[in-house]
Design a protein around this motif. Structure first.
Motif, PDB file in Angstrom:
ATOM      1  N   ALA A  62       0.826  -1.203   0.000  1.00  0.00           N
ATOM      2  CA  ALA A  62       0.000   0.000   0.000  1.00  0.00           C
ATOM      3  C   ALA A  62       0.861   1.255   0.000  1.00  0.00           C
ATOM      4  N   MET A  63       2.025   1.170   0.658  1.00  0.00           N
ATOM      5  CA  MET A  63       2.829   2.377   0.832  1.00  0.00           C
ATOM      6  C   MET A  63       3.867   2.586  -0.256  1.00  0.00           C
ATOM      7  N   ILE A  64       4.141   1.561  -1.023  1.00  0.00           N
ATOM      8  CA  ILE A  64       5.276   1.620  -1.962  1.00  0.00           C
ATOM      9  C   ILE A  64       5.178   2.786  -2.938  1.00  0.00           C
ATOM     10  N   LYS A  65       3.948   3.140  -3.325  1.00  0.00           N
ATOM     11  CA  LYS A  65       3.817   4.173  -4.353  1.00  0.00           C
ATOM     12  C   LYS A  65       3.687   5.565  -3.760  1.00  0.00           C
ATOM     13  N   ASP A  66       3.955   5.676  -2.447  1.00  0.00           N
ATOM     14  CA  ASP A  66       3.862   6.969  -1.757  1.00  0.00           C
ATOM     15  C   ASP A  66       2.521   7.645  -2.078  1.00  0.00           C
ATOM     16  N   PRO A  67       1.435   7.029  -1.590  1.00  0.00           N
ATOM     17  CA  PRO A  67       0.102   7.511  -2.005  1.00  0.00           C
ATOM     18  C   PRO A  67      -0.275   8.813  -1.312  1.00  0.00           C
ATOM     19  N   ASP A  68      -1.213   9.522  -1.893  1.00  0.00           N
ATOM     20  CA  ASP A  68      -1.738  10.725  -1.248  1.00  0.00           C
ATOM     21  C   ASP A  68      -2.547  10.352  -0.008  1.00  0.00           C
ATOM     22  N   ILE A  69      -3.260   9.239  -0.133  1.00  0.00           N
ATOM     23  CA  ILE A  69      -4.115   8.796   0.967  1.00  0.00           C
ATOM     24  C   ILE A  69      -3.773   7.348   1.300  1.00  0.00           C
ATOM     25  N   LEU A  70      -3.677   7.042   2.578  1.00  0.00           N
ATOM     26  CA  LEU A  70      -3.486   5.650   2.974  1.00  0.00           C
ATOM     27  C   LEU A  70      -4.700   5.203   3.778  1.00  0.00           C
ATOM     28  N   LEU A  71      -5.364   4.167   3.300  1.00  0.00           N
ATOM     29  CA  LEU A  71      -6.481   3.599   4.040  1.00  0.00           C
ATOM     30  C   LEU A  71      -6.027   2.254   4.590  1.00  0.00           C
ATOM     31  N   ALA A  72      -6.067   2.095   5.906  1.00  0.00           N
ATOM     32  CA  ALA A  72      -5.567   0.845   6.488  1.00  0.00           C
ATOM     33  C   ALA A  72      -6.652   0.206   7.328  1.00  0.00           C
ATOM     34  N   ASP A  73      -7.014  -1.023   6.958  1.00  0.00           N
ATOM     35  CA  ASP A  73      -8.092  -1.718   7.650  1.00  0.00           C
ATOM     36  C   ASP A  73      -7.482  -2.740   8.608  1.00  0.00           C
ATOM     37  N   GLU A 132       5.874  -0.227  15.919  1.00  0.00           N
ATOM     38  CA  GLU A 132       6.765   0.226  14.841  1.00  0.00           C
ATOM     39  C   GLU A 132       5.980   0.675  13.617  1.00  0.00           C
ATOM     40  N   LEU A 133       4.917  -0.083  13.339  1.00  0.00           N
ATOM     41  CA  LEU A 133       4.103   0.257  12.181  1.00  0.00           C
ATOM     42  C   LEU A 133       3.474   1.642  12.354  1.00  0.00           C
ATOM     43  N   ILE A 134       2.945   1.876  13.533  1.00  0.00           N
ATOM     44  CA  ILE A 134       2.333   3.183  13.789  1.00  0.00           C
ATOM     45  C   ILE A 134       3.371   4.286  13.580  1.00  0.00           C
ATOM     46  N   LYS A 135       4.576   4.022  14.016  1.00  0.00           N
ATOM     47  CA  LYS A 135       5.606   5.047  13.850  1.00  0.00           C
ATOM     48  C   LYS A 135       5.922   5.292  12.369  1.00  0.00           C
ATOM     49  N   ILE A 136       5.923   4.221  11.601  1.00  0.00           N
ATOM     50  CA  ILE A 136       6.130   4.400  10.160  1.00  0.00           C
ATOM     51  C   ILE A 136       4.990   5.230   9.571  1.00  0.00           C
ATOM     52  N   PHE A 137       3.770   4.924   9.994  1.00  0.00           N
ATOM     53  CA  PHE A 137       2.615   5.686   9.511  1.00  0.00           C
ATOM     54  C   PHE A 137       2.767   7.164   9.878  1.00  0.00           C
ATOM     55  N   GLU A 138       3.187   7.409  11.107  1.00  0.00           N
ATOM     56  CA  GLU A 138       3.339   8.801  11.537  1.00  0.00           C
ATOM     57  C   GLU A 138       4.390   9.522  10.699  1.00  0.00           C
ATOM     58  N   ILE A 168       5.233   8.885   7.488  1.00  0.00           N
ATOM     59  CA  ILE A 168       4.738   9.268   6.151  1.00  0.00           C
ATOM     60  C   ILE A 168       3.620  10.295   6.277  1.00  0.00           C
ATOM     61  N   ASN A 169       2.924  10.270   7.384  1.00  0.00           N
ATOM     62  CA  ASN A 169       1.887  11.284   7.595  1.00  0.00           C
ATOM     63  C   ASN A 169       2.535  12.675   7.700  1.00  0.00           C
ATOM     64  N   LYS A 170       3.645  12.738   8.399  1.00  0.00           N
ATOM     65  CA  LYS A 170       4.391  14.001   8.485  1.00  0.00           C
ATOM     66  C   LYS A 170       4.813  14.471   7.104  1.00  0.00           C
ATOM     67  N   ALA A 171       5.159  13.504   6.271  1.00  0.00           N
ATOM     68  CA  ALA A 171       5.618  13.850   4.920  1.00  0.00           C
ATOM     69  C   ALA A 171       4.446  14.213   4.002  1.00  0.00           C
ATOM     70  N   GLY A 172       3.217  14.152   4.529  1.00  0.00           N
ATOM     71  CA  GLY A 172       2.098  14.670   3.744  1.00  0.00           C
ATOM     72  C   GLY A 172       0.988  13.692   3.410  1.00  0.00           C
ATOM     73  N   THR A 173       1.132  12.441   3.757  1.00  0.00           N
ATOM     74  CA  THR A 173       0.095  11.469   3.410  1.00  0.00           C
ATOM     75  C   THR A 173      -1.066  11.523   4.401  1.00  0.00           C
ATOM     76  N   THR A 174      -2.270  11.604   3.869  1.00  0.00           N
ATOM     77  CA  THR A 174      -3.465  11.549   4.704  1.00  0.00           C
ATOM     78  C   THR A 174      -3.699  10.085   5.083  1.00  0.00           C
ATOM     79  N   ILE A 175      -3.971   9.821   6.338  1.00  0.00           N
ATOM     80  CA  ILE A 175      -4.139   8.424   6.763  1.00  0.00           C
ATOM     81  C   ILE A 175      -5.469   8.229   7.485  1.00  0.00           C
ATOM     82  N   LEU A 176      -6.158   7.178   7.078  1.00  0.00           N
ATOM     83  CA  LEU A 176      -7.352   6.759   7.822  1.00  0.00           C
ATOM     84  C   LEU A 176      -7.158   5.286   8.161  1.00  0.00           C
TER      85      LEU A 176
END
Ligand SMILES: Nc1ncnc2c1ncn2[C@@H]1O[C@H](COP(=O)(O)OP(=O)(O)OP(=O)(O)O)[C@@H](O)[C@H]1O
Ligand SMILES: Nc1ncnc2c1ncn2[C@@H]1O[C@H](COP(=O)(O)OP(=O)(O)OP(=O)(O)O)[C@@H](O)[C@H]1O
Ligand SMILES: [Mg+2]
Ligand SMILES: [Mg+2]
Lengths: 216, 289, 289, 216
Positions: free
Chosen positions: A150-161, A174-180, A182-190
């Motif tokens: 999901a993250m490889i293409k540096d998406p604008d939005i990340l939806l994680a179920d 660790e995963l949450i930290k990775i999400f944080e 990329i979120n800092k870098a501009g990705t919207t995350i839900l």
């Protein structure tokens, strides 16, 4: 970035979501919590327009659900990274090929793909599993593979179920930290999750779903 | 460019990723096109039968008395040039004598003291060609010749032969069309099943943002390959079957199956690729939203 | 007892649970058995061809002079009872006269003043039956009769007819065997694919403790049903095809395809059920540990 | 009840378990914890003999792994209830039929099956989903369905692989209580889990797997 305007979707056999209003701004990090069967997955499916609302309207990244044509869906989804609850890895190819796929869809050059995929697998601790097929991965490894894809293409939005359902507390964190990051870098995350302990007190917005409706 | 070569490579890799379904598709193309090829050959060879039957058919032309040999020969040449006539054989009065002897066991000269038998000519009709042979125009032309006295022919026989042949080749063509239709159905059916077993993959592809053509392209490459390979196999199998068959049959009844291996292969490969590629496209569409 | 009825019910439910694969299997059984049935009928009807050709073949027997009509009739009866002889036609001296007239255009009486032509008899050989017709034993028997003077026959012709027929029916049988083999392959192939698409279910069944026979039984029920239904359809299709075909052909060349719809259906259903059931069992085994 | 004697199993591509010794007595309730990829699923697969050990021996309920024949496996598994990490529900039949299946395997009469299945679905809060096919259930509902299917036949041994991964804390806690109830009634339970919070302090034995070995 993501706007749900009085959205309802009811499955033929019952269940679904009703009268959902939701606004998620660019670069926001939002957690969605709620008991099992409350409609989290349904919400996400509506957002990546796997199903279209029966009532109301959804706008995601300038794409509007009303009058959405199947032809335009790929354009929308190419900007979205999806972590599916049931992984949906392609079992006919190995981990490397699975993670590389979204880049092939976007037409990246081969060398760059190899580079990006290797970096990503390294980040998720899967470098020694590159040639494993999905069924040769443990539950948690499959889940991380799905996140990596999901993250490889540096998406604008990340939806994680529920991306940590099969991960131990350390790896989840660790995963949450990775999400944080990329979120800092501009990705919207839900991100939908049951794991309230994991997400509480991290300063992110939390929305609660119950019985198909948003509680604030 | 990278995308294009990726998609081609995907198509090829899929053949090996999905060995069972690939082999099933190739196998079913191979089997059904073998039948089709077999019937193409059978069709091409049905004319042997009409040749055989036509060769047995002859028209007898009796000449009037009082013409010189030159005049008769002249007439024979004229007859030979009539459309539909393959060959002519002059039966002179002398020949007729011998025939009488063989037919009735007695010498006409001994019986009568002179030879009352007329000269005649046996006309063999064209045996090659698959068009229906019309006998009446030939008869009409023969009647117009001044030397001709009487003409004997079995108008019933030739038309019966022809209609038998016609029925036979109708059945052969029917068989061919039927088998082609069945091939198309069987191959499409197989392809439908192989793609059905991958429907989840197709859905997953689309969920990660692949366009329809991105999803479909590898299937087309695969279909092309399956079609090519399956029909190639059937062409090879038929080649060896007929090559072997010919040596065996030739020994027994001195008959050889006509066939042009290049044309046969080209036809089969064309049919195979068409059916397989179109089948793949159609079957994929079902699962591509 | 509950288990047994559950397994039967499972088999039936699976037909509807897996509509695509069920219909694909039934369809492929239907298609291939239609060809098989068609060729069974073609085989049964090839003897029409030999009948036609044999009907054209005759032996001419010339009688010695000086026998009374009674003696000749007696001889004719004897000839008629020879094995392989279908019918005999006496050609008396009078008849021979007429034949001479028609053959040479002159009256033998006018030419010679008396009738030197011998009485003779045309012997038609058996046209029914599919065994190869041997002409020499008939000739031998004929030669033994005291009334017989000379016998005329084309030993080459009949054997050529017979060998043509033999080749033809060999090809027909070859076609039949080939098509049966191909049917078996195509049907097994289809079944293999349909079961392949359910291999995960088979594995899951075994993981929760189902025995092999528990897993396999519903597949057998399904296979039986598919086989029955597919072959039934092909029998019905052939019945209507031939029924219609017969009225059309009959109009044109007065020929009817012989067939027994019950025997045909029974044969096809038997073949269909066998192939489908065995195919299901074999294909399932692959995924049952 | 379950004895592993110096058991090793290594996959061709690496990973697996090495030199495992383990004894679980009748009516014990054992938790197995360990980070993702440590070998928990592999351990369970060895115990229900989906894979047979390359070294060592396993005895489960009088069935011995050495010389185990495929023909005897059903007998073993009929006494074991399995909750698979990836559910493995049969997607060609609805929830009711899925849960009923183990009873059909055991040849229960039809009426009793209906009764038992309805009771079980009720217990797991799935009564209103009887006619849903697996893909029509939420992640957590599928997981509970898998638990219901494992428990329906009242097995001697229950092996549960991460049965709470897609369940919210409340439902997870209820599940543990159900497990404790059947454990009291005599069922031996071995449950793999990441959720240390859920299992700690409940007085059950906890074994820790790390890198394919048991740590005590
Ligand atoms: N295709 C479907 N057909 C019918 N009902 C459905 C379908 N998909 C989901 N449902 C029902 O809709 C409700 C919401 O499902 P959803 O998957 O959104 O829940 P969820 O919040 O993701 O739960 P979980 O945390 O267990 O994954 C559930 O009760 C489910 O049974
Ligand atoms: N079929 C296989 N082929 C190769 N390697 C495998 C196979 N199955 C599992 N592995 C590897 O063996 C290791 C242990 O896997 P296992 O599934 O037992 O882990 P786990 O403890 O269940 O992890 P999780 O908590 O993520 O489910 C992993 O590193 C995995 O990649
Ligand atoms: Mg969900
Ligand atoms: Mg696991």
């Amino acid at each position: 970035m993501i706007h749900l305007d009085n959205v309802s979707y009811t499955f033929k056999k019952g269940g679904g979501v009703t009268n959902v209003n939701l606004d998620i701004n660019e670069s926001e990090f939002v957690f969605m919590i709620g008991p099992t069967g409350s409609g989290k997955t349904t919400m996400l499916r509506l957002i990546y327009m796997d199903i279209l609302p029966q009532v109301g309207n959804i706008v995601v990244n300038k794409f509007t659900s009303s009058g959405m044509k199947p032809k335009k869906l790929p354009k929308l989804r190419q900007k979205i990274g999806m972590v599916f609850q049931n992984y949906l890895l392609m079992n006919d190819r190995d981990l490397f090929e699975n993670v590389a796929l979204p880049l092939h869809v976007l037409g990246f050059p081969k060398r760059q793909i190899t580079e990006l995929v290797e970096k990503s697998l390294d980040e998720f601790g899967l470098s020694n599993k590159v040639n494993h097929y999905p069924h040769e991965l443990s539950g948690g490894e499959q889940q991380r593979a799905c996140v990596a894809r999901a993250m490889i293409k540096d998406p604008d939005i990340l939806l994680a179920d529920e991306p940590t359902g099969n991960l131990d507390p350390v790896t989840s964190f660790e995963l949450i930290k990775i999400f944080e990051k990329i979120n800092k870098a501009g990705t919207t995350i839900l991100m939908a999750s049951h794991n309230y302990n994991l997400i509480k007190g991290r300063g992110h917005r939390i929305i609660e779903i119950q019985n198909g409706s948003v509680r604030s | 460019m990278d995308k294009f070569s990726f998609l081609i490579a995907e198509g090829f890799k899929n053949i090996f990723r999905h060995k069972l379904t690939s082999s099933a598709t190739i196998f079913s193309i191979f089997l059904t096109l073998s039948i089709v090829g077999f019937l193409i050959l059978a069709n091409q060879n049905t004319n042997k039968i009409i040749e055989y039957l036509r060769a047995k058919y002859k028209i007898e032309v009796f000449f009037k008395e009082g013409f010189t040999d030159d005049e008769l020969n002249n007439a024979i040449n004229q007859i030979g040039s009539i459309k539909g006539v393959r060959s002519t054989t002059l039966i002179s009065k002398k020949d007729a004598e011998k025939i009488f002897k063989s037919q009735f066991g007695e010498d006409i000269f001994d019986l009568v003291g002179f030879n009352p038998l007329p000269a005649s000519c046996v006309v063999n009709v064209e045996k090659d060609g698959i068009e229906k042979l019309e006998i009446m125009p030939i008869i009409k032309r023969l009647e117009m010749l001044p030397v001709v006295d009487e003409i004997k022919y079995q108008s019933g026989l030739i038309s019966r032969i022809e209609s038998y042949y016609e029925r036979f080749s109708q059945i052969a063509i029917l068989c061919f069309i039927l088998s082609l239709a069945i091939s198309i159905f069987v191959i499409s059916n197989t392809i439908r099943l192989t793609i059905f077993s991958r429907k989840n993959l197709i859905v997953s592809f689309q969920l990660i943002g692949a366009t329809r053509s991105f999803v479909r392209f590898p299937f087309i490459v695969e279909g092309l390959f399956h079609g090519f390979f399956g029909s190639m196999l059937s062409a090879i199998a038929l080649y060896f079957l007929i090559d072997y068959g010919n040596t065996v049959i030739d020994d027994i009844i001195s008959f050889k199956i006509n066939f042009d291996p290049y044309l046969l292969s080209a036809t089969l490969i064309f049919i195979g690729i068409m059916i397989s590629t179109i089948g793949s496209i159609r079957a994929t569409s079902k699962y591509i939203k």
